[in-house]
Every structure is written in C-alpha cells, then in structure tokens.
Design a protein around this motif. Sequence first.
Motif, PDB file in Angstrom:
ATOM      1  N   PRO A  49       0.822  -1.221   0.000  1.00 23.39           N
ATOM      2  CA  PRO A  49       0.000   0.000   0.000  1.00 23.39           C
ATOM      3  C   PRO A  49       0.850   1.263   0.000  1.00 23.39           C
ATOM      4  N   ASN A  50       0.554   2.170  -0.911  1.00 21.23           N
ATOM      5  CA  ASN A  50       1.221   3.460  -0.921  1.00 21.23           C
ATOM      6  C   ASN A  50       1.013   4.130   0.436  1.00 21.23           C
ATOM      7  N   PHE A  51       2.051   4.771   0.958  1.00 16.87           N
ATOM      8  CA  PHE A  51       1.981   5.316   2.311  1.00 16.87           C
ATOM      9  C   PHE A  51       0.935   6.418   2.436  1.00 16.87           C
ATOM     10  N   PHE A  52       0.721   7.178   1.386  1.00 14.21           N
ATOM     11  CA  PHE A  52      -0.215   8.298   1.452  1.00 14.21           C
ATOM     12  C   PHE A  52      -1.599   7.925   0.921  1.00 14.21           C
ATOM     13  N   ILE A  53      -1.627   7.038  -0.068  1.00 15.77           N
ATOM     14  CA  ILE A  53      -2.897   6.592  -0.656  1.00 15.77           C
ATOM     15  C   ILE A  53      -2.909   5.059  -0.573  1.00 15.77           C
ATOM     16  N   PRO A  54      -3.325   4.479   0.557  1.00 18.25           N
ATOM     17  CA  PRO A  54      -3.176   3.042   0.788  1.00 18.25           C
ATOM     18  C   PRO A  54      -3.877   2.149  -0.234  1.00 18.25           C
ATOM     19  N   ASN A  55      -4.957   2.618  -0.845  1.00 13.29           N
ATOM     20  CA  ASN A  55      -5.631   1.759  -1.832  1.00 13.29           C
ATOM     21  C   ASN A  55      -4.925   1.761  -3.185  1.00 13.29           C
ATOM     22  N   ASN A  56      -3.776   2.450  -3.273  1.00 10.31           N
ATOM     23  CA  ASN A  56      -2.901   2.354  -4.435  1.00 10.31           C
ATOM     24  C   ASN A  56      -1.894   1.238  -4.154  1.00 10.31           C
ATOM     25  N   ASN A  57      -2.137   0.062  -4.716  1.00  4.78           N
ATOM     26  CA  ASN A  57      -1.261  -1.097  -4.524  1.00  4.78           C
ATOM     27  C   ASN A  57      -0.073  -0.988  -5.477  1.00  4.78           C
ATOM     28  N   MET A  58       1.108  -0.732  -4.938  1.00  6.71           N
ATOM     29  CA  MET A  58       2.286  -0.501  -5.777  1.00  6.71           C
ATOM     30  C   MET A  58       2.895  -1.801  -6.311  1.00  6.71           C
ATOM     31  N   PHE A  59       2.343  -2.956  -5.916  1.00  2.00           N
ATOM     32  CA  PHE A  59       2.774  -4.238  -6.481  1.00  2.00           C
ATOM     33  C   PHE A  59       1.891  -4.674  -7.647  1.00  2.00           C
ATOM     34  N   LEU A  60       0.809  -3.943  -7.894  1.00  4.62           N
ATOM     35  CA  LEU A  60      -0.216  -4.408  -8.826  1.00  4.62           C
ATOM     36  C   LEU A  60       0.336  -4.685 -10.219  1.00  4.62           C
ATOM     37  N   LYS A  61       1.270  -3.847 -10.672  1.00  6.36           N
ATOM     38  CA  LYS A  61       1.769  -3.983 -12.043  1.00  6.36           C
ATOM     39  C   LYS A  61       2.935  -4.957 -12.161  1.00  6.36           C
ATOM     40  N   SER A  62       3.669  -5.170 -11.064  1.00  6.91           N
ATOM     41  CA  SER A  62       4.942  -5.880 -11.210  1.00  6.91           C
ATOM     42  C   SER A  62       5.066  -7.168 -10.408  1.00  6.91           C
ATOM     43  N   ILE A  63       4.467  -7.245  -9.231  1.00  9.14           N
ATOM     44  CA  ILE A  63       4.679  -8.410  -8.366  1.00  9.14           C
ATOM     45  C   ILE A  63       3.373  -9.178  -8.216  1.00  9.14           C
ATOM     46  N   HIS A  64       3.214 -10.166  -9.075  1.00  8.74           N
ATOM     47  CA  HIS A  64       2.030 -11.026  -9.032  1.00  8.74           C
ATOM     48  C   HIS A  64       2.344 -12.316  -9.777  1.00  8.74           C
ATOM     49  N   GLY A  65       1.501 -13.312  -9.566  1.00  9.49           N
ATOM     50  CA  GLY A  65       1.663 -14.584 -10.292  1.00  9.49           C
ATOM     51  C   GLY A  65       2.972 -15.278  -9.984  1.00  9.49           C
ATOM     52  N   LYS A  66       3.610 -15.827 -11.000  1.00  7.68           N
ATOM     53  CA  LYS A  66       4.839 -16.603 -10.847  1.00  7.68           C
ATOM     54  C   LYS A  66       5.967 -15.759 -10.262  1.00  7.68           C
ATOM     55  N   GLU A  67       6.102 -14.515 -10.743  1.00 14.92           N
ATOM     56  CA  GLU A  67       7.167 -13.641 -10.249  1.00 14.92           C
ATOM     57  C   GLU A  67       7.012 -13.389  -8.749  1.00 14.92           C
ATOM     58  N   GLN A  68       5.784 -13.208  -8.304  1.00 15.21           N
ATOM     59  CA  GLN A  68       5.524 -12.992  -6.880  1.00 15.21           C
ATOM     60  C   GLN A  68       5.937 -14.221  -6.072  1.00 15.21           C
ATOM     61  N   HIS A  69       5.580 -15.414  -6.563  1.00  9.75           N
ATOM     62  CA  HIS A  69       5.900 -16.662  -5.854  1.00  9.75           C
ATOM     63  C   HIS A  69       7.417 -16.850  -5.750  1.00  9.75           C
ATOM     64  N   VAL A  70       8.134 -16.636  -6.850  1.00  6.22           N
ATOM     65  CA  VAL A  70       9.593 -16.813  -6.862  1.00  6.22           C
ATOM     66  C   VAL A  70      10.255 -15.820  -5.904  1.00  6.22           C
TER      67      VAL A  70
END
Length: 680
Positions: A325-346
């Motif tokens: 969560p972004n520190f100022f706008i918590p509902n802005n997930n800064m992992f949404l574009k880059s850390i998910h799926g297989k990359e997140q698991h690894v």
Amino acid sequence: MDSTSPSRAKTDMQLMSEYQYRSLCQDIGTSKVIDAKRDLMDISEVLQNQALGNGDVFMGSGSNREGFRLQGSDVDSMFWPDNHRVIWDLSQSFSYKIQRKTLILSDSSDSPPGYTLLYLLSPSLNQEVQKACVKMDNKHYISSSKYIQSKCSPTYLNSNPRMHGPCISKSHGILDIDYAYGFFSDFWPPSASSWTERSHSWPKPHIVDDVLKSGCHFVAIGHELGRHEHNEWRISFSLAERKLVYSMNHCQFITYGLLKFFLKKIINDGQSDDDKLLRSYHMKTAIFWVLQQNAIPEWTPQNLLECFWVCFKQILKWVYEGVCPNFFIPNNNMFLKSIHGKEQHVLFIRLYKLYEQGVLECLFIKSCEGCQDILQNHISICTDEDSLISEADFDVKLFEEIFYNDTLPALNAQMCLKYLYTIEQSIGLPLSKYQVIVVQRHTCSILQKLAFILHMDSLTQKNKRKYRADKLFCQILKFAASFGCITDMLFIAIYYYKTYRYMKALFIINLIRIKLARPYVIQNFDEVPEMYSMALGSQSWSTKMRHAVAWNIKLHNKMPYISELIPEHQSSLRNDIPSLMVPPFILLNMLEILCYNHTDPMKAQKNLYILKINLLLDEGYRISTDVSNIAWHILGMCQQMTGHFQDALYSYQQSLREDQLHSIKTATEKRILEILEKNF
C-alpha cells in the motif's frame, strides 16, 4: 538449533547492532554529516530557483536529495512550470489571480488510485502544454505521454535520452540523472486525506502540518491498467517524503540506509534491471509504515538490527499478499503492475529463505572480519557522535560536499549577476553554519565565471576600454581567490596566460606551488594529512578552506578558458558533460609548460619531465581514479606540443584505459590520429 540462551542472543544482537550502526555511519554519514549535506543542498536549490527565473522551478528528489551518496545511484531532478497550478476543486481557484496562473483541474474520477487526468481550465501560453493537449468529452486534457515527449527534444537534452518510469534518463559521463517534468499543486490531495487521520504517533504534529502545506506534484506516467494510460498522471509525494525522511532520528535513517544496502547487495544482487521487482521506493514505504504503526518503541543503535528485521518482515508480508500500500494513498497497490503470479511466488521464496537464515546470517554479519572477536569477548562498540568521526574527517566530508554542490549553472553575465544579487539578498537570512560556507563557495565560483565571460565580451572593445576592463577582471579574480580555496588562484594564472602575460602567470603558479607544498593541505578527499588538525584545528571552515583545501579545478565546457583544451571541451560537451575536472597539480604543471613553451623551451622540457614523473609516481594522493584519464590526456598534450610523440601516444593510450568521467575519448583519439598522420 542455536544453543545460545535468549538473554545471550539478545546481547549478541545488541553488540552486532552497535557494530553495524558504526559501520553504516562511516559509509552513509553521521547525523552531523547528513545535516550538513541537506543544508548545503537546501540553500543551493533556493539560490538556483531564485536566480534562474526562467519559468521553471527545480527540485532535487530521491535518495541523493535525502542525504545518501550511494555508488551507482541516479540523481533525480524535478521541474515544473511555476505559472501553472493544479487544483482539486473549482473553489480553490479563488486562491489565485488567473491572469498570473494557468489553472489545471485534477479529474481522478475514472483513474486508478494515485493517478489522475489533468483538465486545462484556462488557456496556457506554454508551448509544451499546448502541444500535449488532447480532447476528451469536449475538454482539453494534458496528455502525460505527449508532454514528456516534448521534453525529449534537443532544446532540453542532447541526444540519446531514455525513458525511465516518469523520467527522462540521461548519462553525463559516469553519472546518470533522471529528469522528471510535471506540475505542482499547493493543496493536499483529497485521496490522501486518510494519511492525516493515521498520523498520531509519527510524525509529530508540526511535521504533519508542514507536509500538508507542501502540496504534491504530478509526474508524467499513467497506470498500465488504467483506461487512460497515455494521458494519466501519477500523483507524486516527493517533497512530503523528503520532509518525513528529514524528520527521522539518525538510527531510523541508518535503518533506511541498511534496507537500501540489503536490497542492492543481497536481494537484487546479480539481477538485470528488468528482473528487479523490489525497488528502493518499496524500502522507503516499508520504514514509513513501520514508523507510523509504532511497531518499534525505541530506535537506538543497540536495536538497529531489530528495527531492520521488523521492516524486512513487513516487506515479506507484502510480497506474500501481493499488496504494497502506498503510504499516502493506501488503496494504491504498488505491487499491482509488477509483483504477481509466478514472479511474486519466486520472489517470496527467495525472501523467505533469507528470513529463515535470521538477521545475522542473511546480512553476512557473522562472517564479517572482527565480528567473532566482538561476540566472543563481548566488546562494546561506542556509538557516540564524537567517537564516530574526528574534526578533520568531518571537515573533509564537508568540503567534499561543498565541491559536489558547486554546480550552479551560470553561462552568461546576466545570469551571473542574478546569482550575485540573490546571494546578496541571502546575507540577511538565518543561514546555518554549513550554508554560510557553501554560499561563500558559490560566490567565488560565480565571480570566476563572470570574469571570463566579461573578458570574452570585451575582446571587440577599443584599447582604452579594453585596458580598464582587463584591470577589472583581474580584480574580480583576485577578490574571488581571497576567500576561495588555494587552487582558486589558478584562475588568475589561467587569465594571465590567456592574455599573454606569461611571466605573471608563472609568478602566480610559483605562489600556488609553495602553498600546495604545505604538509597540512588536503589534496584528496580520501585522505587527511596528519598535520591538518595540528595546524588548523578549531579554526573556522572559511579559514581552513582558504589555507588547506586544494580541490579539482572545474573548467566549464561552454567557456574556453585555455584555447589548447577546446577539442576536449567540445568532446565532453557533446556527451552532456558540463565541465572538465582537472587535478590542480596537473593544471598547474600544464600552465607552466605552456608558459615556458613561449618564453623558455628548455624549462618547458624540464617541467614536462617533472609532470611525467609525478604522474607515474602518484598513488592516488593527488589524483583520484575518476580524474586520472584527463591527467594522462594532458600529459600527452604537453608531450605532443613539445615533440615527444612516442611518449604522447603512450599517455593517450593510458588515458583511454581509465574511466571516462569527462567523455573526452573522441578528443584523445583525434590527437592520436593527428600524431600518426604527421609523424609515422
């Protein structure tokens, strides 16, 4: 299982925390060093913005602006038009005189959290803004992608810029600078209103008020998953983040630094830029959240590793959940574009393995030299400020930082006079003791530039006026040298050489050589002479700078100080390098050889031999590795002009082998070709 008892383990953790704290203070800086760095950057930024007055406001951002000097890190710069303002609702428009400000309305109704569209409320005279406008629903919006493209033109940057997130990244020799162009709002974003409600324990109320008054910025990048990716702008809290970092105590700042080292040296070690999922910004966000949640009651050197471990577990939890969560706008997930799926698991598996090792193992602390003695003998490490850095070592770091910040752009007489007027106005301001000395340094540099600019402008004047002008320029350079460092006298020698007064130049060169021979003079920021503290201890920094500092000479590439160096200036300038940095004793010897070449060729040969021997025998005391390429290049030039062509070829080849800080490779190769064509 570790057989060490819990109480003993805690003691070991405290000992290693103190050891690591002391080590990091030496790498990053003590609290005094960091305060000095920030003060110097603050006043330099104020002077630059007040003096330039070109319509754009400049602000440094990122790790560098926070006080870090990490090897390989970018320098981040933000620019925005001062006559444009973003508002969040129409009622805020009454805060401005619309004749002076172009108003832009933020429209985030159809954008992901942390992003917005910018709707132009009133016509803009700014050509880049006009070209970036797109029409949607009969309204003119400023397209982020079009706006950043307009900034890629040669008007702003030379060739080969590359996009790096919302920034245009440009290499200036071995230094990369990220340029972010956007807009500013004086008002705090409504979408970040929850931050004030959460800020009970950290930061302190006066810091919260200051942050809210700082507003926010908009940088030119849209959300990849948004409907208007190419037109959206990201809300940036760079100024707010800087204020929060400044409010940290030193242990908190060192913990932040340790997180950065951990990311670079362990998590991302050996990975390409594309494979690096975690970024420095995630580390900053983690420590912000840990501080605000009051997860650690006391941040002290004794529990540094515990503080680090709490932050690391926060990051591990985020990676597991796929939500940062972004520190100022918590509902802005800064992992949404880059850390998910297989990359997140690894990534989670990699981080969890580090977690299983424990803090001492994953940071390789137990394997550090000296750690075993500390643990076995329970050697307590002193972490008091005075024990971490001596007066002499602090002075060296201060002077190094002053030199680092001595980069105010002044390329014409009008700009120089603006700076001098701004500096005059700053005399009445409540400047810190660090800011006073850097203002003194800026004044010296601006006066030197002014003298050479006015000299170039005076070349077409009649003899009588030229004589008066020449007298004035000499006085300006002598006045600047009177409160500059030792090597500022070299600019007087350069001027005398440039105006064919070789004997006067040689007289000044001899004076400088006598001053440089004193045993307490600092000629390399990596080493403090033993006699320094004895000779100048407890003296003012102004006195120390005048009598004991000899730093590299900056010869700005758009100002031809020495005609023999014009090809080098041109080569460097083509690669966006602002200046050549020449070691003082190299420039001193070069000027001496040039002068004697006109008056006594035999002495020129003798001094050439001295220059060669000094360069060969120097072991980094007077010539640091980052400027050794130009040192060898200048030796080659002197050998070439005195007929030692074979030696010159060797020196030029040696220059090409060194780091190309100045990007003079083209000039070096041309000089090699010139020798080969004429003599072989």
